[in-house]
Design an enzyme around this catalytic site. Structure first.
Site, PDB file in Angstrom:
ATOM      1  N   ASP A  22       0.828  -1.213   0.000  1.00  0.00           N
ATOM      2  CA  ASP A  22       0.000   0.000   0.000  1.00  0.00           C
ATOM      3  C   ASP A  22       0.862   1.263   0.000  1.00  0.00           C
ATOM      4  O   ASP A  22       1.952   1.270   0.575  1.00  0.00           O
ATOM      5  CB  ASP A  22      -0.915  -0.019   1.238  1.00  0.00           C
ATOM      6  CG  ASP A  22      -2.094   0.937   1.092  1.00  0.00           C
ATOM      7  OD1 ASP A  22      -2.363   1.405  -0.027  1.00  0.00           O
ATOM      8  OD2 ASP A  22      -2.750   1.208   2.116  1.00  0.00           O
ATOM      9  N   GLY A  23       0.346   2.300  -0.647  1.00  0.00           N
ATOM     10  CA  GLY A  23       1.009   3.613  -0.589  1.00  0.00           C
ATOM     11  C   GLY A  23       1.558   4.125  -1.910  1.00  0.00           C
ATOM     12  O   GLY A  23       2.225   5.160  -1.936  1.00  0.00           O
ATOM     13  N   ASN A  24       1.270   3.434  -2.999  1.00  0.00           N
ATOM     14  CA  ASN A  24       1.769   3.895  -4.303  1.00  0.00           C
ATOM     15  C   ASN A  24       1.236   5.290  -4.650  1.00  0.00           C
ATOM     16  O   ASN A  24       1.963   6.136  -5.159  1.00  0.00           O
ATOM     17  CB  ASN A  24       1.333   2.942  -5.421  1.00  0.00           C
ATOM     18  CG  ASN A  24       1.959   1.575  -5.294  1.00  0.00           C
ATOM     19  OD1 ASN A  24       2.871   1.378  -4.501  1.00  0.00           O
ATOM     20  ND2 ASN A  24       1.473   0.621  -6.089  1.00  0.00           N
ATOM     21  N   TRP A  27       2.839   8.022  -2.525  1.00  0.00           N
ATOM     22  CA  TRP A  27       4.235   8.200  -2.974  1.00  0.00           C
ATOM     23  C   TRP A  27       4.257   9.124  -4.191  1.00  0.00           C
ATOM     24  O   TRP A  27       5.076  10.044  -4.271  1.00  0.00           O
ATOM     25  CB  TRP A  27       4.808   6.821  -3.324  1.00  0.00           C
ATOM     26  CG  TRP A  27       6.245   6.796  -3.734  1.00  0.00           C
ATOM     27  CD1 TRP A  27       7.326   6.631  -2.920  1.00  0.00           C
ATOM     28  CD2 TRP A  27       6.767   6.917  -5.068  1.00  0.00           C
ATOM     29  NE1 TRP A  27       8.487   6.632  -3.658  1.00  0.00           N
ATOM     30  CE2 TRP A  27       8.173   6.808  -4.976  1.00  0.00           C
ATOM     31  CE3 TRP A  27       6.184   7.098  -6.331  1.00  0.00           C
ATOM     32  CZ2 TRP A  27       9.007   6.876  -6.089  1.00  0.00           C
ATOM     33  CZ3 TRP A  27       7.012   7.176  -7.451  1.00  0.00           C
ATOM     34  CH2 TRP A  27       8.415   7.070  -7.327  1.00  0.00           C
ATOM     35  N   ASN A  70     -10.988  -2.227  -5.676  1.00  0.00           N
ATOM     36  CA  ASN A  70     -10.169  -1.271  -6.440  1.00  0.00           C
ATOM     37  C   ASN A  70     -10.789  -0.877  -7.786  1.00  0.00           C
ATOM     38  O   ASN A  70     -10.337   0.085  -8.424  1.00  0.00           O
ATOM     39  CB  ASN A  70      -8.744  -1.807  -6.647  1.00  0.00           C
ATOM     40  CG  ASN A  70      -7.899  -1.797  -5.384  1.00  0.00           C
ATOM     41  OD1 ASN A  70      -7.035  -2.642  -5.175  1.00  0.00           O
ATOM     42  ND2 ASN A  70      -8.139  -0.833  -4.498  1.00  0.00           N
ATOM     43  N   TRP A  71     -11.857  -1.558  -8.201  1.00  0.00           N
ATOM     44  CA  TRP A  71     -12.576  -1.157  -9.431  1.00  0.00           C
ATOM     45  C   TRP A  71     -13.214   0.219  -9.267  1.00  0.00           C
ATOM     46  O   TRP A  71     -13.600   0.847 -10.253  1.00  0.00           O
ATOM     47  CB  TRP A  71     -13.670  -2.171  -9.789  1.00  0.00           C
ATOM     48  CG  TRP A  71     -13.159  -3.528 -10.134  1.00  0.00           C
ATOM     49  CD1 TRP A  71     -13.230  -4.642  -9.357  1.00  0.00           C
ATOM     50  CD2 TRP A  71     -12.495  -3.938 -11.343  1.00  0.00           C
ATOM     51  NE1 TRP A  71     -12.646  -5.713  -9.997  1.00  0.00           N
ATOM     52  CE2 TRP A  71     -12.191  -5.307 -11.217  1.00  0.00           C
ATOM     53  CE3 TRP A  71     -12.118  -3.271 -12.516  1.00  0.00           C
ATOM     54  CZ2 TRP A  71     -11.541  -6.031 -12.218  1.00  0.00           C
ATOM     55  CZ3 TRP A  71     -11.473  -3.995 -13.509  1.00  0.00           C
ATOM     56  CH2 TRP A  71     -11.184  -5.354 -13.358  1.00  0.00           C
ATOM     57  N   ARG A 193       1.906  -4.915   6.156  1.00  0.00           N
ATOM     58  CA  ARG A 193       1.251  -3.843   5.393  1.00  0.00           C
ATOM     59  C   ARG A 193       2.125  -2.595   5.469  1.00  0.00           C
ATOM     60  O   ARG A 193       2.552  -2.201   6.558  1.00  0.00           O
ATOM     61  CB  ARG A 193      -0.151  -3.537   5.907  1.00  0.00           C
ATOM     62  CG  ARG A 193      -0.847  -2.461   5.043  1.00  0.00           C
ATOM     63  CD  ARG A 193      -2.336  -2.367   5.278  1.00  0.00           C
ATOM     64  NE  ARG A 193      -2.931  -1.438   4.321  1.00  0.00           N
ATOM     65  CZ  ARG A 193      -4.213  -1.457   3.941  1.00  0.00           C
ATOM     66  NH1 ARG A 193      -5.034  -2.368   4.434  1.00  0.00           N
ATOM     67  NH2 ARG A 193      -4.671  -0.585   3.067  1.00  0.00           N
ATOM     68  N   LEU A 200      -6.934  -4.842   7.331  1.00  0.00           N
ATOM     69  CA  LEU A 200      -6.783  -5.937   6.360  1.00  0.00           C
ATOM     70  C   LEU A 200      -7.366  -5.607   4.988  1.00  0.00           C
ATOM     71  O   LEU A 200      -6.990  -6.235   3.999  1.00  0.00           O
ATOM     72  CB  LEU A 200      -7.439  -7.212   6.895  1.00  0.00           C
ATOM     73  CG  LEU A 200      -6.579  -8.057   7.834  1.00  0.00           C
ATOM     74  CD1 LEU A 200      -7.396  -9.214   8.408  1.00  0.00           C
ATOM     75  CD2 LEU A 200      -5.351  -8.607   7.120  1.00  0.00           C
ATOM     76  N   GLU A 212       0.823 -13.346  12.408  1.00  0.00           N
ATOM     77  CA  GLU A 212       1.450 -12.196  13.049  1.00  0.00           C
ATOM     78  C   GLU A 212       1.355 -11.029  12.069  1.00  0.00           C
ATOM     79  O   GLU A 212       1.288 -11.233  10.854  1.00  0.00           O
ATOM     80  CB  GLU A 212       2.939 -12.489  13.313  1.00  0.00           C
ATOM     81  CG  GLU A 212       3.190 -13.609  14.286  1.00  0.00           C
ATOM     82  CD  GLU A 212       2.914 -13.218  15.729  1.00  0.00           C
ATOM     83  OE1 GLU A 212       3.158 -12.053  16.088  1.00  0.00           O
ATOM     84  OE2 GLU A 212       2.452 -14.083  16.488  1.00  0.00           O
TER      85      GLU A 212
END
Ligand code: IPE
Ligand code: IPE
Ligand code: MG
Length: 245
Positions: A22-24, A27, A70-71, A193, A200, A212
């Site tokens: 995650d985080g594109n 960024w 994500n659609w 993550r 989640l 974990e």
């Protein structure tokens, strides 16, 4: 491929690591470039993590690449992501194959753009006899959709008489994408993550029962093999109790 020296004792290495990349987008925003540039950089990070995992001797690596939610993103972003997938297969399939990595897909990828679907089919076929690390890519994956599909399959088997009596946990596990159709993947020992989010997002809900978790504030394109190894070391130092004591 020779296994790299790591400080982690073999009996503490996670067998299965799952990653929510995650985080594109953030960024890209920080750099003032398009979100797609963020996904492109994310793809580069993913390649390095695949290589590192295989060299560390991890047996199963699962990455969340595209969720059933994500659609909702713009058409431009969605089609950009699938174009990157095609490009990845074109440029990097031979390296995966040389690493002896076996690729599998979790999720209903029959509905993704045709070129991406063909690329995935080619990847599965090319690597199907490889005996090294299994790399599972979750595409159009959502855990609730996965469980619903599994339950419907079991209901059908009950109706047809194939299943008699009680439905067991084992049967539910085997009906999921991580079940029979993809070689009964063991539950993830560790879920990572990136980007500072701690949820989640519909990933491996059933399978995560005793996983974990490791979180990092790094955005996915900034996630390095060194940062990865550090999280695995943290995991290796943790005490998993599985409900006992
Ligand atoms: C993760 O990065 C990649 C996908 C979901 C495809 P995001 O695109 O979610 O990045 P942020 O969360 O917007 O920063
Ligand atoms: C989860 O990330 C999906 C993938 C990494 C593919 P999202 O960015 O889509 O999840 P939310 O919206 O932050 O929960
Ligand atoms: Mg996100």
């Amino acid at each position: 491929m020779p296994e790299e020296k790591t400080r982690i004792p073999a009996d503490r290495m996670p067998r299965h690591v799952a990653i929510i990349m995650d985080g594109n987008g953030r960024w890209a925003e920080k750099k003032g470039v398009s979100r797609i540039k963020g996904h492109t950089a994310g793809m580069e990070a993913m390649k390095e993590i695949i290589r590192k995992s295989s060299h560390m001797g991890i047996q199963y690596l699962t990455v969340y690449a595209f969720s059933t939610e994500n659609w909702k993103r713009t058409m431009e972003e969605v089609s950009g992501i699938f174009k990157l997938l095609v490009q990845f297969v074109k440029l990097d399939l031979s390296e995966l194959d040389e690493e002896n990595v076996r690729v599998r897909v979790l999720g209903d990828y029959s509905v993704i753009p045709e070129a991406a679907k063909k690329s995935l089919d080619k990847t599965l076929k090319t690597t199907e006899n490889n005996t090294g690390m299994q790399f599972n890519v979750a595409v159009n994956y959502g855990s609730r959709a996965e469980i619903t599909r599994g339950v419907n399959r079991l209901a059908e088997q009950v109706r047809s008489g194939e299943i008699e009596g009680e439905i067991t946990e084992e049967m539910i596990s085997r009906s999921l994408y991580t079940g029979d159709e993809n070689g009964n993947i063991p539950d993830p020992d560790l879920i990572i993550r990136t980007s500072g989010e701690e949820r989640l997002s519909n990933f491996l809900l059933w399978q995560a029962a005793y996983s974990e978790f490791e979180f990092t504030d790094l955005l996915w394109p900034d996630f390095t093999p060194e940062a990865y190894e550090k999280l695995i070391e943290d995991y290796a130092g943790s005490d998993r109790r599985f409900g006992g004591r």
